[in-house]
Design an enzyme around this catalytic site. Structure first.
Site, PDB file in Angstrom:
ATOM      1  CG  ASP A 300      78.029  54.848  26.904  1.00 32.59           C
ATOM      2  OD1 ASP A 300      78.147  53.729  27.447  1.00 32.59           O
ATOM      3  OD2 ASP A 300      77.361  55.772  27.407  1.00 32.59           O
ATOM      4  CD  GLU A 301      79.016  58.738  29.098  1.00 32.14           C
ATOM      5  OE1 GLU A 301      78.674  57.887  29.955  1.00 32.14           O
ATOM      6  OE2 GLU A 301      78.578  59.905  29.106  1.00 32.14           O
ATOM      7  CB  VAL A 302      85.614  53.846  26.714  1.00 36.85           C
ATOM      8  CG1 VAL A 302      86.808  53.065  27.246  1.00 36.85           C
ATOM      9  CG2 VAL A 302      84.400  52.932  26.559  1.00 36.85           C
ATOM     10  NE  ARG A 378      77.578  63.179  28.246  1.00 36.59           N
ATOM     11  CZ  ARG A 378      77.536  62.123  27.457  1.00 36.59           C
ATOM     12  NH1 ARG A 378      78.625  61.664  26.897  1.00 36.59           N
ATOM     13  NH2 ARG A 378      76.400  61.537  27.205  1.00 36.59           N
TER      14      ARG A 378
END
Length: 519
Positions: A300-302, A378
């Site tokens: 995730d969150e790359v 977010r």
């Protein structure tokens, strides 16, 4: 809702529930019947295994029984003189299979009976596996209490007949040792409380961009990325934690979150970073340390943008006829192949499914957190339809809603944890079966050893009942379970677990003097 109003509602619920019944078990079993007779439990109550196929060579049952005996005294001195003839002298445990490997999906069911007749008088536990028997001992321990009048261990409302089995095979709790180091002793305390609540998977988010605290012998400099020399785990520490958990019916799921959370890897091996300004590695290796069927590879969150602005990575992408998104997919799929070659099934965060779900290995379990687009704030939700899409695609799913089951969200109430339904929006029975369970997540940015327990409990216990108890036995209104959860929270306190009050939100403190059950 204001804490004072929630507290008042809790008072009202406690009063009504005490009058209605006295089943204070948590989580609520599948089937319970009981009477009105009071029994006592002999101070030196014994364990027998008459009729059991299981031989207990690893002393799993023996040790669990002794822990149970220690728990029911609550550290009081049991020194009363027993004049009653209704005294439980033994618990006979019958386990029907000899296998004691804690495999995913192992039978955790049990039957527990506590009679009022017999000479000698003994409780009976029957289970297919030793792990079902462990759950039965936890339930039995909740039936017992220290009687301050007789100074003996009492057991009310006998005879009891309990039949129980979990609703979901995966009932998880995530801890995060990358944002703040957690001592081994604290991790073990979390595992103990998980066993009390019948949670069965400790998701250990070991490393992240902030720190790499665990020893990897094949890459001995990786833990140079730890916060300090003393904030580390050796391989022996990890093995000890895994064994400790297994003896309590808890599997340990290791998460190595790559490539977006791997900055700390380059402290010991700078060559893993594409450049000093691009610290999202595009190379991966893996070694088998943990025994659980699954491994969590994150994904995730790359932030892929730095790959296209790093000259030699940009050249490699061009030569490989890939863009940054292709490279992200390639990295995740290569990571999956390596893990599969070591015998694992893979868990990835939902971004991988959102980005290239049709390319994921069919064994993939998608961890649904109702995440956000990493290019956005977010706080901007993608929506609540990921889990239904995952199972519609034929993949398995674990549910961990950010707004409901993230323990670091201190504004998330225990009521929200209780009412969060993993099968929401999934009506097809075959697709429902692909939801293997759920997980509450204790992300570590703002917790450490000083406050982790009161941040986790009792909210995680509220989710534990959702994951254990059959749908038809779950409360439609949380006010009907307030008293029962309050008493379980007090039991946790008595057992040394720093569980916070129900009144208020996460990590709340008592608002005024008063009894434990009304906090």
């Amino acid at each position: 809702m204001a804490p004072a109003l929630r507290l008042l509602l809790a008072f009202l619920a406690i009063g009504s529930c005490i009058a209605a019944d006295n089943i204070d078990l948590w989580p609520m079993p599948k089937s319970v019947s009981h009477g009105t007779q009071k029994l006592y439990v002999r101070k030196d109550i014994a364990m027998s295994m008459v009729g059991s196929t299981y031989t207990d060579e690893k002393a799993i049952l023996k040790d669990a029984f002794q822990r149970m005996v220690d728990l029911i005294t609550l550290n009081h001195v049991v020194d009363g003189s027993n004049q009653s003839t209704l005294v439980l002298t033994c618990v006979n445990i019958v386990v029907h299979t000899a296998n004691d490997e804690l495999n995913f999906g192992v039978d955790e069911s049990y039957n527990l009976t506590v009679p009022t007749t017999g000479d000698p008088l003994y409780a009976q536990i029957e289970a297919q596996t030793v792990f079902g028997a462990l759950h039965a001992l936890q339930t039995f321990s909740q039936l017992c209490y220290f009687d301050f009048t007789s100074r003996l261990i009492g057991l009310n409302s006998a005879p009891w007949k309990i039949t129980d089995t979990p609703r979901f095979p995966y009932r998880g709790l995530l801890i995060d040792t990358a944002r703040h180091y957690l001592p081994v002793k604290i991790i073990k305390r979390v595992i103990d409380a998980m066993a009390y609540s019948k949670l069965n998977v400790l998701h250990w988010h070991i490393v992240d961009k902030q720190s790499f605290p665990i020893e990897i012998p094949s890459y001995p400099k990786l833990w140079n990325g730890s916060y300090s020399y003393s904030e580390r785990y050796t391989v022996s520490d990890a093995t000890d934690i895994v064994r400790y958990a297994e003896k309590r019916g808890v599997n340990v799921l290791a998460e190595i979150d790559v490539p977006g959370h791997a900055l700390s890897w380059g402290v010991g091996y700078p060559s893993l970073w594409p450049s000093d300004t691009c610290r999202e590695p595009l190379d991966v290796n893996f070694s088998k340390v943990f025994k659980f069927k699954f491994v969590h590879l994150g994904g995730d969150e790359v932030n892929t943008s730095c790959w296209t602005t790093t000259s030699h990575i940009e050249g490699w992408l061009n030569n490989s006829h890939m863009n940054a998104s292709d490279a992200y997919r390639d990295f995740v799929l290569r990571s999956q192949k390596i893990a599969i070659s070591h015998g694992y099934d893979i868990i990835n965060w939902e971004e991988t499914f959102n980005s290239f779900g049709d390319k994921l290995d069919p064994k993939t379990v998608v961890h649904n957190c109702i995440t956000t687009d990493v290019k956005l704030s977010r706080a901007e939700w993608l929506g609540e339809d990921v889990a239904p899409k995952v199972v519609a695609a034929g993949l398995r799913c674990i549910v961990s809603n950010q707004d409901k089951w993230y323990l670091d969200h201190l504004d998330a109430s225990w009521e929200g944890f209780y009412m969060n339904e993993p099968l929401k929006g999934i009506s097809d029975p075959k697709q429902q079966h692909l939801v293997i369970g759920g997980e509450v997540c204790m992300w570590g940015e703002e917790i450490d050893a000083s406050d982790i327990e009161q941040t986790i409990w009792p909210r995680a216990a509220a989710a534990a009942e959702r994951l254990w108890t059959p749908t038809e036995k779950l409360a439609k209104d949380t006010r009907s379970v307030t008293s029962r959860l309050a008493r379980f929270r007090c039991l946790l306190n008595q057992r040394g677990v720093a569980a916070a009050p129900l009144a208020g939100y996460g990590r709340a403190s008592p608002s005024e003097p008063g009894p434990c059950v009304r906090q």
